[in-house]
Design a protein around this motif. Structure first.
Motif, short mmCIF file in Angstrom:
data_model
loop_
_atom_site.label_atom_id
_atom_site.label_comp_id
_atom_site.label_asym_id
_atom_site.label_seq_id
_atom_site.Cartn_x
_atom_site.Cartn_y
_atom_site.Cartn_z
N PRO A 2 41.24 44.19 41.07
CA PRO A 2 40.54 43.30 39.69
C PRO A 2 39.07 42.44 39.99
O PRO A 2 39.01 42.17 41.35
CB PRO A 2 41.51 42.26 39.05
CG PRO A 2 42.53 42.18 39.95
CD PRO A 2 42.45 43.31 40.93
N GLN A 3 38.24 42.58 39.18
CA GLN A 3 36.80 41.85 39.45
C GLN A 3 36.81 40.62 38.86
O GLN A 3 37.21 40.53 37.56
CB GLN A 3 35.82 42.64 39.10
CG GLN A 3 34.70 42.30 39.27
CD GLN A 3 33.91 42.45 40.74
OE1 GLN A 3 34.32 43.71 41.23
NE2 GLN A 3 33.29 41.60 41.39
N VAL A 4 36.50 39.64 39.39
CA VAL A 4 36.12 38.36 38.90
C VAL A 4 34.67 37.75 39.39
O VAL A 4 34.25 38.00 40.29
CB VAL A 4 37.18 37.13 39.27
CG1 VAL A 4 37.29 36.97 40.70
CG2 VAL A 4 36.85 35.82 38.25
N PRO A 47 35.86 46.67 33.61
CA PRO A 47 36.45 45.35 33.18
C PRO A 47 36.57 44.19 34.19
O PRO A 47 36.72 44.45 35.36
CB PRO A 47 37.91 45.64 32.73
CG PRO A 47 38.15 47.04 33.38
CD PRO A 47 37.12 47.60 33.95
N ALA A 48 36.15 43.10 33.75
CA ALA A 48 36.14 41.96 34.65
C ALA A 48 36.31 40.75 34.05
O ALA A 48 36.12 40.64 32.68
CB ALA A 48 34.86 41.90 35.16
N LEU A 49 36.72 39.51 34.83
CA LEU A 49 37.03 38.27 34.47
C LEU A 49 35.70 37.63 34.68
O LEU A 49 35.34 37.82 35.65
CB LEU A 49 38.25 37.77 34.94
CG LEU A 49 38.23 36.29 34.77
CD1 LEU A 49 38.60 35.72 33.44
CD2 LEU A 49 39.51 35.75 35.78
N VAL A 50 35.23 36.87 33.73
CA VAL A 50 34.10 35.84 33.95
C VAL A 50 34.48 34.41 33.88
O VAL A 50 34.95 34.11 32.44
CB VAL A 50 32.84 36.28 32.89
CG1 VAL A 50 31.51 35.27 33.08
CG2 VAL A 50 32.50 37.69 33.11
N LEU A 75 34.99 42.70 29.04
CA LEU A 75 34.79 41.51 29.74
C LEU A 75 35.79 40.39 29.35
O LEU A 75 35.90 40.10 27.90
CB LEU A 75 33.36 40.70 29.86
CG LEU A 75 32.53 41.44 30.59
CD1 LEU A 75 31.07 40.83 30.40
CD2 LEU A 75 32.57 41.68 32.34
N LEU A 76 36.62 39.58 29.83
CA LEU A 76 37.24 38.41 29.65
C LEU A 76 36.66 37.14 30.13
O LEU A 76 36.39 36.86 31.14
CB LEU A 76 38.65 38.36 29.99
CG LEU A 76 39.85 37.26 30.05
CD1 LEU A 76 39.85 36.80 28.28
CD2 LEU A 76 41.01 37.34 30.68
N ASP A 120 46.47 35.33 37.00
CA ASP A 120 47.70 36.29 36.51
C ASP A 120 47.47 36.68 34.97
O ASP A 120 47.49 37.72 34.63
CB ASP A 120 49.06 35.75 36.92
CG ASP A 120 49.15 35.50 38.27
OD1 ASP A 120 48.86 36.37 39.10
OD2 ASP A 120 50.18 34.90 38.64
N GLU A 121 47.13 35.65 34.01
CA GLU A 121 47.01 36.08 32.75
C GLU A 121 45.88 37.07 32.47
O GLU A 121 46.21 37.86 31.95
CB GLU A 121 46.90 34.62 31.87
CG GLU A 121 48.00 33.84 31.86
CD GLU A 121 47.49 32.42 31.23
OE1 GLU A 121 46.37 32.41 30.90
OE2 GLU A 121 48.23 31.43 31.32
N ALA A 122 45.02 36.82 33.19
CA ALA A 122 43.54 37.81 33.02
C ALA A 122 44.09 39.03 33.58
O ALA A 122 43.72 40.14 32.92
CB ALA A 122 42.49 37.00 33.80
N ALA A 123 44.43 39.49 34.68
CA ALA A 123 44.84 40.63 35.15
C ALA A 123 45.96 41.41 34.03
O ALA A 123 45.47 42.41 33.84
CB ALA A 123 45.89 40.42 36.39
N THR A 124 46.79 40.82 33.32
CA THR A 124 47.46 41.45 32.40
C THR A 124 46.62 41.71 31.23
O THR A 124 46.74 42.81 30.60
CB THR A 124 48.48 40.32 32.02
OG1 THR A 124 49.36 40.00 32.89
CG2 THR A 124 49.24 40.98 30.78
N VAL A 125 45.56 40.93 30.76
CA VAL A 125 44.73 41.25 29.62
C VAL A 125 43.84 42.32 29.99
O VAL A 125 43.39 43.28 29.40
CB VAL A 125 43.90 40.14 29.26
CG1 VAL A 125 42.87 40.45 28.26
CG2 VAL A 125 44.61 39.00 28.70
N LEU A 126 43.47 42.28 31.36
CA LEU A 126 42.60 43.48 31.73
C LEU A 126 43.07 44.61 32.19
O LEU A 126 42.04 45.56 32.68
CB LEU A 126 41.72 42.84 32.89
CG LEU A 126 40.80 41.62 32.25
CD1 LEU A 126 40.01 41.05 33.64
CD2 LEU A 126 39.51 42.46 31.34
N GLU A 127 44.31 44.79 32.30
CA GLU A 127 44.86 46.21 32.75
C GLU A 127 44.42 47.20 31.87
O GLU A 127 44.19 46.94 30.60
CB GLU A 127 46.47 45.98 32.67
CG GLU A 127 47.19 45.34 33.75
CD GLU A 127 48.78 45.27 33.32
OE1 GLU A 127 49.09 45.66 32.20
OE2 GLU A 127 49.28 44.50 34.23
#
Length: 133
Positions: A2-4, A47-50, A75-76, A120-127
């Protein structure tokens, strides 16, 4: 992996977040301001977390979110601040009005354990399948 993307002008804090993220299995990219973040987001895909600080020089989090919402990426966004809530509320309103996925705010300082929970929460959303649910 995953990307952040971490946009924060506090170098020590951004480094802390990047190190914790990498230890948790994320590919972490740090940016010093909103302009650098936008340039980076435009070059990448997927997909990525920002993690977006509200108060930054050059282009702050509110100005950056106004452009981020126009990117064609999943993006989250999690807004970060060490100060008052008013700017974060405005940024959330902008993002939400444009259908960008926005997680709960992050208030600095943040512990390593809390940051790991956020990742961990973000990884679930971005799966990959989470976007099709």
């Amino acid at each position: 992996m995953p990307q952040v993307y971490i946009a924060d002008d506090n170098h020590e804090f951004a480094t802390f977040v990047a190190v914790v993220s990498r230890q948790a299995g994320w590919d972490a990219v740090t940016c010093e301001n909103g302009r650098q973040l936008l340039d980076t987001l435009r070059e990448e895909r997927g997909p990525a977390l920002v993690l977006l600080d509200i108060n930054m020089p050059v282009l702050d989090g509110i100005e950056a979110i106004e452009e981020i919402v126009d990117l064609d990426r999943r993006l989250l966004v999690r807004f970060m601040t060490g100060g008052a809530d008013a700017p974060i509320i405005a940024a959330r309103m902008i993002a939400s009005a444009r259908d960008l996925t926005v997680g709960r705010n992050i208030f600095k300082p943040v512990s390593k354990a809390r940051l790991e929970e956020i990742l961990d929460e973000a990884a679930t959303v971005l799966e990959p399948d989470a976007g099709n649910a």
